[in-house]
Design a protein around this motif. Sequence first.
Motif, PDB file in Angstrom:
ATOM      1  N   SER A  83      -0.437   1.057   7.793  1.00  0.00           N
ATOM      2  CA  SER A  83      -0.937  -0.314   7.956  1.00  0.00           C
ATOM      3  C   SER A  83      -0.870  -1.079   6.626  1.00  0.00           C
ATOM      4  CB  SER A  83      -2.368  -0.309   8.485  1.00  0.00           C
ATOM      5  OG  SER A  83      -3.221   0.393   7.603  1.00  0.00           O
ATOM      6  N   THR A  84      -1.134  -0.393   5.532  1.00  0.00           N
ATOM      7  CA  THR A  84      -1.062  -1.030   4.209  1.00  0.00           C
ATOM      8  C   THR A  84       0.380  -1.326   3.844  1.00  0.00           C
ATOM      9  OG1 THR A  84      -3.059   0.153   3.545  1.00  0.00           O
ATOM     10  CG2 THR A  84      -1.738  -0.823   1.786  1.00  0.00           C
ATOM     11  N   TYR A  86       2.850  -2.002   5.900  1.00  0.00           N
ATOM     12  CA  TYR A  86       3.230  -3.196   6.655  1.00  0.00           C
ATOM     13  C   TYR A  86       2.625  -4.449   6.024  1.00  0.00           C
ATOM     14  CZ  TYR A  86       5.583  -0.990  10.599  1.00  0.00           C
ATOM     15  OH  TYR A  86       6.480  -0.314  11.378  1.00  0.00           O
ATOM     16  N   LYS A  87       1.368  -4.384   5.656  1.00  0.00           N
ATOM     17  CA  LYS A  87       0.680  -5.535   5.076  1.00  0.00           C
ATOM     18  C   LYS A  87       1.367  -5.997   3.795  1.00  0.00           C
ATOM     19  CE  LYS A  87      -3.980  -6.888   3.600  1.00  0.00           C
ATOM     20  NZ  LYS A  87      -5.361  -6.406   3.404  1.00  0.00           N
TER      21      LYS A  87
END
Length: 102
Positions: A83-84, A86-87
Amino acid sequence: MNKDEKIRKAKNFEELLDIEYGVIGNKKRDDFEKKAQYFIISETLKDARHEAKMTQEQLAIKVGTKKSYISRLENGKCDIQLSTLYKIFEFGLGKKINLVIG
């Protein structure tokens, strides 16, 4: 046949990796593969950040983290959650990333 002879007779990069680190599934090879993936991610991150003409500090502020974390990522010194990742790439750098599981 000794290691140097095996290296000279290797037909491709995969054979060289097998000779140097053992086959996939071997701890030494798995460790190498893991480090290689960290290296690829870190270099891709650095390149994308430079292309965006951003400093580590600017990127960190944009994605809500610390400069030291971006630095550690770029140096392959820490794990990153998907998720990080992608962020950072999509929100922070405006890049699309695709995940391939093979």
